[in-house]
Design a protein around this motif. Structure first.
Motif, PDB file in Angstrom:
ATOM      1  N   ALA A 140     -58.294   8.925  12.941  1.00 52.36           N
ATOM      2  CA  ALA A 140     -58.162   9.787  14.209  1.00 52.36           C
ATOM      3  C   ALA A 140     -57.197   9.471  15.138  1.00 52.36           C
ATOM      4  CB  ALA A 140     -59.642   9.453  14.815  1.00 52.36           C
ATOM      5  N   ASP A 141     -56.668   8.224  14.845  1.00 52.94           N
ATOM      6  CA  ASP A 141     -55.804   7.539  15.731  1.00 52.94           C
ATOM      7  C   ASP A 141     -54.328   8.106  15.402  1.00 52.94           C
ATOM      8  OD1 ASP A 141     -57.524   6.189  17.172  1.00 52.94           O
ATOM      9  OD2 ASP A 141     -57.463   4.656  15.811  1.00 52.94           O
ATOM     10  N   LEU A 142     -54.233   8.636  14.247  1.00 53.60           N
ATOM     11  CA  LEU A 142     -52.928   8.679  13.416  1.00 53.60           C
ATOM     12  C   LEU A 142     -52.641  10.129  13.077  1.00 53.60           C
ATOM     13  CD1 LEU A 142     -53.042   5.649  11.073  1.00 53.60           C
ATOM     14  CD2 LEU A 142     -51.425   6.331  12.910  1.00 53.60           C
ATOM     15  N   LEU A 143     -53.430  11.209  13.662  1.00 53.51           N
ATOM     16  CA  LEU A 143     -53.436  12.689  13.248  1.00 53.51           C
ATOM     17  C   LEU A 143     -52.239  13.354  14.131  1.00 53.51           C
ATOM     18  CD1 LEU A 143     -57.101  13.832  13.634  1.00 53.51           C
ATOM     19  CD2 LEU A 143     -55.860  12.890  11.672  1.00 53.51           C
ATOM     20  N   ASP A 144     -51.587  12.969  14.943  1.00 55.60           N
ATOM     21  CA  ASP A 144     -50.525  13.462  15.839  1.00 55.60           C
ATOM     22  C   ASP A 144     -49.508  12.477  15.721  1.00 55.60           C
ATOM     23  OD1 ASP A 144     -48.698  14.739  17.332  1.00 55.60           O
ATOM     24  OD2 ASP A 144     -50.102  15.118  19.271  1.00 55.60           O
ATOM     25  N   HIS A 145     -48.239  12.722  14.905  1.00 52.65           N
ATOM     26  CA  HIS A 145     -47.274  11.811  14.587  1.00 52.65           C
ATOM     27  C   HIS A 145     -46.314  11.896  15.825  1.00 52.65           C
ATOM     28  CE1 HIS A 145     -45.287  16.118  14.134  1.00 52.65           C
ATOM     29  NE2 HIS A 145     -44.179  15.282  14.662  1.00 52.65           N
ATOM     30  N   ARG A 146     -46.596  12.917  16.941  1.00 55.42           N
ATOM     31  CA  ARG A 146     -45.754  12.875  18.002  1.00 55.42           C
ATOM     32  C   ARG A 146     -46.100  11.633  19.041  1.00 55.42           C
ATOM     33  NH1 ARG A 146     -46.728  18.831  19.497  1.00 55.42           N
ATOM     34  NH2 ARG A 146     -48.885  18.170  18.816  1.00 55.42           N
TER      35      ARG A 146
ATOM     36  N   PRO B 292     -52.610   8.996   6.455  1.00 51.62           N
ATOM     37  CA  PRO B 292     -52.729   8.255   7.564  1.00 51.62           C
ATOM     38  C   PRO B 292     -52.436   6.882   7.262  1.00 51.62           C
ATOM     39  CG  PRO B 292     -55.110   8.895   7.090  1.00 51.62           C
ATOM     40  CD  PRO B 292     -54.158   9.717   6.164  1.00 51.62           C
ATOM     41  N   TRP B 293     -53.017   6.470   6.090  1.00 53.14           N
ATOM     42  CA  TRP B 293     -52.523   4.975   5.831  1.00 53.14           C
ATOM     43  C   TRP B 293     -51.062   4.763   5.366  1.00 53.14           C
ATOM     44  CZ3 TRP B 293     -49.946   1.960   2.147  1.00 53.14           C
ATOM     45  CH2 TRP B 293     -50.486   0.708   2.121  1.00 53.14           C
ATOM     46  N   HIS B 294     -50.317   5.752   4.814  1.00 52.00           N
ATOM     47  CA  HIS B 294     -48.811   5.661   4.543  1.00 52.00           C
ATOM     48  C   HIS B 294     -48.110   5.845   6.050  1.00 52.00           C
ATOM     49  CE1 HIS B 294     -49.519   5.589   0.541  1.00 52.00           C
ATOM     50  NE2 HIS B 294     -48.588   4.856   0.376  1.00 52.00           N
TER      51      HIS B 294
ATOM     52  N   THR C 176     -69.335   8.713   4.290  1.00 54.03           N
ATOM     53  CA  THR C 176     -68.675   8.867   3.018  1.00 54.03           C
ATOM     54  C   THR C 176     -68.510   7.599   2.156  1.00 54.03           C
ATOM     55  OG1 THR C 176     -67.734  11.114   3.657  1.00 54.03           O
ATOM     56  CG2 THR C 176     -67.404  10.278   1.582  1.00 54.03           C
ATOM     57  N   PRO C 177     -69.359   7.114   1.265  1.00 57.49           N
ATOM     58  CA  PRO C 177     -69.207   5.908   0.719  1.00 57.49           C
ATOM     59  C   PRO C 177     -67.839   5.859  -0.052  1.00 57.49           C
ATOM     60  CG  PRO C 177     -71.129   6.732  -0.053  1.00 57.49           C
ATOM     61  CD  PRO C 177     -70.468   7.887   0.480  1.00 57.49           C
ATOM     62  N   ASP C 178     -67.080   4.488   0.076  1.00 53.38           N
ATOM     63  CA  ASP C 178     -65.992   4.176  -0.583  1.00 53.38           C
ATOM     64  C   ASP C 178     -64.601   4.707  -0.025  1.00 53.38           C
ATOM     65  OD1 ASP C 178     -67.041   2.450  -2.555  1.00 53.38           O
ATOM     66  OD2 ASP C 178     -67.500   4.061  -3.836  1.00 53.38           O
ATOM     67  N   VAL C 179     -64.708   5.752   0.777  1.00 56.90           N
ATOM     68  CA  VAL C 179     -63.552   6.249   1.345  1.00 56.90           C
ATOM     69  C   VAL C 179     -63.631   6.089   3.028  1.00 56.90           C
ATOM     70  CG1 VAL C 179     -63.126   7.868  -0.420  1.00 56.90           C
ATOM     71  CG2 VAL C 179     -64.572   8.551   1.533  1.00 56.90           C
ATOM     72  N   VAL C 180     -62.420   6.286   3.596  1.00 59.86           N
ATOM     73  CA  VAL C 180     -62.242   5.953   5.090  1.00 59.86           C
ATOM     74  C   VAL C 180     -62.379   7.331   5.545  1.00 59.86           C
ATOM     75  CG1 VAL C 180     -60.592   5.338   7.003  1.00 59.86           C
ATOM     76  CG2 VAL C 180     -60.459   4.258   4.750  1.00 59.86           C
ATOM     77  N   ASP C 181     -63.536   7.236   6.571  1.00 59.58           N
ATOM     78  CA  ASP C 181     -63.905   8.570   7.283  1.00 59.58           C
ATOM     79  C   ASP C 181     -62.974   8.560   8.489  1.00 59.58           C
ATOM     80  OD1 ASP C 181     -66.129   9.242   5.525  1.00 59.58           O
ATOM     81  OD2 ASP C 181     -67.147   7.634   6.615  1.00 59.58           O
ATOM     82  N   LEU C 182     -63.221   9.617   9.241  1.00 55.87           N
ATOM     83  CA  LEU C 182     -62.455   9.949  10.327  1.00 55.87           C
ATOM     84  C   LEU C 182     -62.263   8.991  11.460  1.00 55.87           C
ATOM     85  CD1 LEU C 182     -60.584  12.024  11.991  1.00 55.87           C
ATOM     86  CD2 LEU C 182     -62.539  13.074  12.771  1.00 55.87           C
ATOM     87  N   GLU C 183     -63.420   8.231  11.610  1.00 57.46           N
ATOM     88  CA  GLU C 183     -63.473   7.360  12.817  1.00 57.46           C
ATOM     89  C   GLU C 183     -63.532   5.793  12.329  1.00 57.46           C
ATOM     90  OE1 GLU C 183     -63.153   8.165  15.828  1.00 57.46           O
ATOM     91  OE2 GLU C 183     -63.444  10.300  15.794  1.00 57.46           O
TER      92      GLU C 183
ATOM     93  N   ARG D  49     -58.094  -0.812   6.419  1.00 54.82           N
ATOM     94  CA  ARG D  49     -57.592  -1.919   5.978  1.00 54.82           C
ATOM     95  C   ARG D  49     -56.065  -1.509   5.705  1.00 54.82           C
ATOM     96  NH1 ARG D  49     -58.744  -3.641   1.153  1.00 54.82           N
ATOM     97  NH2 ARG D  49     -59.562  -1.648   0.514  1.00 54.82           N
ATOM     98  N   PRO D  50     -55.040  -2.649   5.905  1.00 54.88           N
ATOM     99  CA  PRO D  50     -55.365  -4.147   6.245  1.00 54.88           C
ATOM    100  C   PRO D  50     -55.180  -4.432   7.718  1.00 54.88           C
ATOM    101  CG  PRO D  50     -52.990  -3.978   5.606  1.00 54.88           C
ATOM    102  CD  PRO D  50     -53.653  -2.451   5.683  1.00 54.88           C
ATOM    103  N   TRP D  51     -55.132  -3.110   8.341  1.00 51.27           N
ATOM    104  CA  TRP D  51     -54.792  -3.524   9.797  1.00 51.27           C
ATOM    105  C   TRP D  51     -56.154  -3.781  10.767  1.00 51.27           C
ATOM    106  CZ3 TRP D  51     -52.860   0.826   7.181  1.00 51.27           C
ATOM    107  CH2 TRP D  51     -51.523   0.645   6.752  1.00 51.27           C
ATOM    108  N   ASN D  52     -57.265  -2.776  10.325  1.00 56.93           N
ATOM    109  CA  ASN D  52     -58.389  -2.757  10.781  1.00 56.93           C
ATOM    110  C   ASN D  52     -58.315  -2.552  12.507  1.00 56.93           C
ATOM    111  OD1 ASN D  52     -59.699  -3.575   8.604  1.00 56.93           O
ATOM    112  ND2 ASN D  52     -59.155  -5.589   8.719  1.00 56.93           N
ATOM    113  N   ASP D  53     -57.376  -1.999  12.803  1.00 49.69           N
ATOM    114  CA  ASP D  53     -57.333  -1.578  14.396  1.00 49.69           C
ATOM    115  C   ASP D  53     -56.914  -0.216  14.586  1.00 49.69           C
ATOM    116  OD1 ASP D  53     -54.931  -1.829  13.776  1.00 49.69           O
ATOM    117  OD2 ASP D  53     -54.042  -2.950  15.229  1.00 49.69           O
ATOM    118  N   VAL D  54     -56.970   0.634  13.395  1.00 47.73           N
ATOM    119  CA  VAL D  54     -56.583   2.099  13.670  1.00 47.73           C
ATOM    120  C   VAL D  54     -57.399   2.756  12.604  1.00 47.73           C
ATOM    121  CG1 VAL D  54     -54.863   1.856  11.790  1.00 47.73           C
ATOM    122  CG2 VAL D  54     -54.497   3.364  13.492  1.00 47.73           C
ATOM    123  N   ARG D  55     -57.760   4.155  13.151  1.00 47.30           N
ATOM    124  CA  ARG D  55     -58.526   4.912  12.385  1.00 47.30           C
ATOM    125  C   ARG D  55     -57.868   6.100  11.960  1.00 47.30           C
ATOM    126  NH1 ARG D  55     -62.168   6.537  17.208  1.00 47.30           N
ATOM    127  NH2 ARG D  55     -59.976   6.731  17.792  1.00 47.30           N
TER     128      ARG D  55
END
Length: 274
Positions: free
Chosen positions: A260-266, A61-63, A241-248, A252-258
């Motif tokens: 969960a918001d990026l699971l569907d590319h469509r 999701p980050w990429h 989960t410490p040190d990693v990004v959980d689903l919700e 970073r660096p955007w801090n406005d997206v999870r």
């Protein structure tokens, strides 16, 4: 809706427009900001500390968000442009049209890896490298010089068959789809391509090479293929989960997206095979 196409099917005009948009982003200084961001995360992401863009579940999701931001920048220059993807299971040779002088240019010269043809060669003056790991200011490549061939479709399918997205310890030694696609384990997919291209692609400043975007567009497409094959398997971890990004959890660096918001590319674009 933006449609991301296989680079092998692009028309001459589509290639020209993409190259022109890339060069304009570079000229304006906006391109280098993406290189800086990527390098900061790849240097900061470690197996034993906080990690977001690499060695972690949020690699995909980050990429995806990173590419969306870059595609928006391209479209601000030319609204007709979309990021194509490079299917490296099909276009496997340094002689593929991807590397032709009318598109990305070819490999570097043996002496120093310097790319000497195409629109991103140093001689054009279009592509000076400002964000770099050493004093060399020119684009470098060594196509196929990493000692291994590009992945086959059978190797890709073996990774797509994995039914679990990720698992503890959520880093570069994890089992599961994400880490095998990222390339720290198993047949080595994503990481192998960076090494195969060589030059800046084998470093933290890999977006200095425009092929970075086409490579990651295909990695992103493979994530979408995996989701279709395993509709009951979602992003992990889901929470706490410490040190990693959980689903919700915001990324970073955007801090406005999870994630969960990026699971569907469509929601953002489609692929020509959707």
């Amino acid at each position: 809706m933006t449609v991301r196409k296989n680079q092998a099917t692009l028309t001459a005009d589509e290639k020209r427009r993409l190259v022109a948009a890339l060069v304009e982003l570079k000229r304006s200084g906006r391109y280098d900001a993406f290189v800086t961001t990527h390098n900061a995360f790849i240097m900061g992401d470690t197996d034993t500390g906080a990690r977001t863009g690499h060695r972690s579940p949020s690699f995909l999701p980050w990429h995806r968000r990173f590419l969306i931001e870059f595609e928006r920048a391209l479209k601000s220059v030319d609204s007709s442009v979309a990021l194509p993807y490079w299917d490296w299971t099909a276009d496997r040779s340094p002689r593929s049209s991807l590397w032709a002088p009318d598109f990305l240019g070819g490999t570097g010269r043996p002496l120093d890896g310097r790319v000497t043809d195409g629109p991103f060669a140093a001689s054009t003056g279009n592509w000076p490298l400002a964000v770099r790991v050493d004093g060399r200011t020119y684009l470098r490549r060594s196509l196929g010089g990493g000692g291994r061939d590009l992945p086959t479709r059978a190797e890709v399918d073996s990774v797509l068959a994995m039914s679990t997205y990720d698992m503890a310890p959520w880093n570069s030694v994890s089992d599961g789809f994400r880490n095998h696609l990222e390339g720290w384990r198993g047949v080595n997919l994503h990481n192998r391509i960076h090494v195969w291209v060589g030059g800046q692609m084998a470093t933290g400043v890999s977006p200095n090479d425009p092929v970075f975007w086409l490579h990651h567009a295909y990695v992103d497409k493979l994530w979408a293929e995996w989701q279709r094959r395993h509709p009951g398997s979602g992003y992990l971890p889901t929470g706490g989960t410490p040190d990693v990004v959980d689903l919700e959890e915001p990324m970073r660096p955007w801090n406005d997206v999870r994630p969960a918001d990026l699971l569907d590319h469509r929601a953002y674009y489609t692929f020509d095979t959707d």
